[in-house]
Design an enzyme around this catalytic site. Structure first.
Site, short mmCIF file in Angstrom:
data_model
loop_
_atom_site.label_atom_id
_atom_site.label_comp_id
_atom_site.label_asym_id
_atom_site.label_seq_id
_atom_site.Cartn_x
_atom_site.Cartn_y
_atom_site.Cartn_z
N GLU A 1 38.82 37.76 49.05
CA GLU A 1 39.23 37.39 47.69
C GLU A 1 38.50 38.21 46.64
O GLU A 1 37.29 38.39 46.72
CB GLU A 1 38.95 35.90 47.47
CG GLU A 1 39.99 35.23 46.64
CD GLU A 1 41.36 35.25 47.33
OE1 GLU A 1 42.20 36.08 46.92
OE2 GLU A 1 41.58 34.46 48.26
N HIS A 2 39.26 38.68 45.65
CA HIS A 2 38.74 39.54 44.57
C HIS A 2 38.17 40.85 45.13
O HIS A 2 37.30 41.46 44.54
CB HIS A 2 37.69 38.80 43.74
CG HIS A 2 38.29 37.78 42.82
ND1 HIS A 2 38.81 38.10 41.59
CD2 HIS A 2 38.47 36.45 42.97
CE1 HIS A 2 39.28 36.99 41.02
NE2 HIS A 2 39.10 35.98 41.84
N ASP B 1 40.62 43.15 46.39
CA ASP B 1 41.72 44.12 46.40
C ASP B 1 41.63 45.13 45.27
O ASP B 1 42.02 46.28 45.42
CB ASP B 1 43.09 43.43 46.45
CG ASP B 1 43.46 42.68 45.19
OD1 ASP B 1 42.54 42.20 44.50
OD2 ASP B 1 44.66 42.55 44.91
N SER C 1 50.53 28.20 40.45
CA SER C 1 49.77 27.75 41.62
C SER C 1 48.90 28.85 42.21
O SER C 1 48.07 28.60 43.07
CB SER C 1 50.72 27.24 42.71
OG SER C 1 51.58 28.29 43.13
N SER D 1 53.99 33.82 42.46
CA SER D 1 55.40 33.72 42.06
C SER D 1 55.85 34.98 41.32
O SER D 1 56.99 35.42 41.47
CB SER D 1 55.63 32.47 41.20
OG SER D 1 54.77 32.47 40.09
N GLU E 1 53.14 44.66 36.96
CA GLU E 1 52.09 43.68 36.63
C GLU E 1 51.04 44.30 35.71
O GLU E 1 50.62 43.70 34.72
CB GLU E 1 51.44 43.21 37.94
CG GLU E 1 50.75 41.88 37.86
CD GLU E 1 51.68 40.70 38.02
OE1 GLU E 1 51.55 39.77 37.20
OE2 GLU E 1 52.53 40.69 38.92
N ASP F 1 48.97 41.27 46.46
CA ASP F 1 50.07 40.31 46.41
C ASP F 1 51.40 40.98 46.73
O ASP F 1 52.16 40.52 47.58
CB ASP F 1 50.15 39.64 45.03
CG ASP F 1 48.92 38.81 44.73
OD1 ASP F 1 48.09 38.62 45.65
OD2 ASP F 1 48.77 38.35 43.59
N TYR G 1 39.95 36.77 34.79
CA TYR G 1 40.24 37.76 35.83
C TYR G 1 39.85 39.17 35.37
O TYR G 1 39.14 39.90 36.06
CB TYR G 1 41.73 37.69 36.15
CG TYR G 1 42.17 38.54 37.31
CD1 TYR G 1 42.28 38.00 38.59
CD2 TYR G 1 42.49 39.88 37.14
CE1 TYR G 1 42.70 38.77 39.65
CE2 TYR G 1 42.91 40.66 38.20
CZ TYR G 1 43.01 40.10 39.44
OH TYR G 1 43.41 40.87 40.50
#
EC number: 2.7.1.6
Length: 388
Positions: free
Chosen positions: A33-34, A36, A125, A129, A162, A174, A224
């Site tokens: 996690e964190h 990438d 979430s 998405s 993104e 993602d 983030y």
């Protein structure tokens, strides 16, 4: 939702038949996690919660979008010639971004489309998405305009959307997981080189339970980007003595020997998380390959502790879920997944204990936080695709 329901809904909204139907999965990250956006390793899976689409080519230059998740917005019309970010266009900025960068890459999109979207990924979430939607649009355009695209190029266009269109400084994990997913496999991805391996996911008598905090988390508004900046500053400080471009290039012994170069306690903590999480992800892959699920679970726990104390991206809601999960019978491991600050945690739970687990964790969470979490079982699936 099946294809006939999708086609029915499309006809209800647009008054004509859809040409094709599509599906794009969501994702959970098992560990890593964190890392990438720090050139590290990740271990995500694509899941059956995702985004469905039905689409049809038009004869004019008008794009018409409708989302069953935002029914109150109705049909949003956008001229194909105007693919600029506009706040009032809401969720359709994601499709607009993908179309913009596909055109910029030289692909011909010479007419409009009607696109119906339905997603069963809970909003906010942290199960991706937005990336799911980006890859869905890519697959729709490929099919309708007969464009031949390498899947990795589509993944990169999702990330570009993104970063450069929406303005979120996220990594590639993602989109990669969603675009490249495979049935019953995790993806071990080196985000620095984009080399990857599919790792068979045999969980034996266990399932991955997704625990949703139901706390909304807007990625663009969260810390983030701040965490990313802290890591980039740490790299520039380490570059005084080390020839590196990312934290993902460091093993822990090297980091430990040169951490004195980082001039701020918080930046040391952020960098330490990334370096150790990278090593945990490699160990987790080995644990899966040898069937050591208990070892895998312990690495999940260690990952959460590091995200809680060193990276500081968890908070009361995620910590309550993970800490309570650790106390339950039949749980091999639990951790937050995604960017943090709300969103979801995951737990590896014995199938026979799932109902007891949900009851106990749900009750404790409600006592501490004041409202209930939601639980889903994660089924692993393939990447974004045409259904019919």
């Amino acid at each position: 939702m099946n294809t006939s329901q999708l086609r029915e809904k499309f006809k209800e909204v647009f008054g004509v038949e859809a040409d094709h139907t599509f599906f794009s999965p969501g994702r959970i990250n098992l560990i890593g996690e964190h890392t990438d956006y720090n050139g590290g390793n990740v271990l995500p899976v694509a899941i059956t919660l995702g985004t469905y689409g039905a689409a049809r080519k038009r004869d004019d230059k008008v794009l018409r979008f409708f989302s069953a998740n935002f029914e109150e917005k109705g049909i949003i019309e956008v001229p194909l010639e105007n693919l600029r970010f506009e706040k009032e266009h809401n969720w359709t900025n994601y499709p607009k971004g993908v179309l913009h960068f596909l055109q910029e890459a030289g692909h011909t999109i010479d007419s409009g489309m009607d696109i119906y979207i339905y997603g069963n990924i809970p909003n906010g979430s942290g199960l991706s998405s937005s990336s799911s939607l980006e890859l869905l649009i890519g697959v729709i355009v490929e099919k309708l305009y007969d464009i031949k695209l390498e899947r990795l190029d589509l993944v990169k266009i999702g990330k570009q959307t993104e970063n450069d269109f929406i303005g979120v400084n996220s990594g590639i994990m993602d989109q990669f997981a969603i675009g490249m997913g495979a049935d019953q496999c995790a993806i071990y991805l080196d985000t620095n080189t984009l080399k990857y391996d599919l790792v068979p996911l045999d969980l034996k008598d266990n399932v991955v339970v997704i625990m949703n905090t139901n706390k909304r988390r807007e990625l663009a508004d969260s810390k983030y980007n701040e965490r990313r900046a802290e890591c980039e500053t740490a790299v520039s400080e380490l570059q005084e003595k080390l020839d590196i471009q990312t934290l993902g290039e460091l093993d822990f012994l090297t980091f430990d020997a040169y951490s004195y170069l980082i001039k701020d306690e918080n930046r040391i903590k952020r960098a330490r998380h990334v370096v150790l999480e990278n090593q945990r992800t490699l160990q987790a892959r080995k644990a899966l390959e040898t069937g050591d699920l208990e070892g895998f679970g312990r690495l999940m726990n260690a990952s959460h502790v590091s995200l809680e104390y060193d990276y500081e991206v968890t908070g009361l809601e995620l910590d309550t879920l993970a800490h309570t999960a650790w106390e339950q019978e039949g749980v091999l491991g639990a951790r937050m997944t995604g960017a943090g600050f709300g969103g979801c945690a995951i737990a590896l739970v014995n199938k026979d204990k799932v109902e007891d687990f949900k009851k106990a964790v749900g009750q404790r969470y409600e006592e501490v936080v004041g409202y209930a979490p939601s639980f889903y079982i994660a089924e692993v699936t393939g990447g974004s695709r045409v259904l019919d």
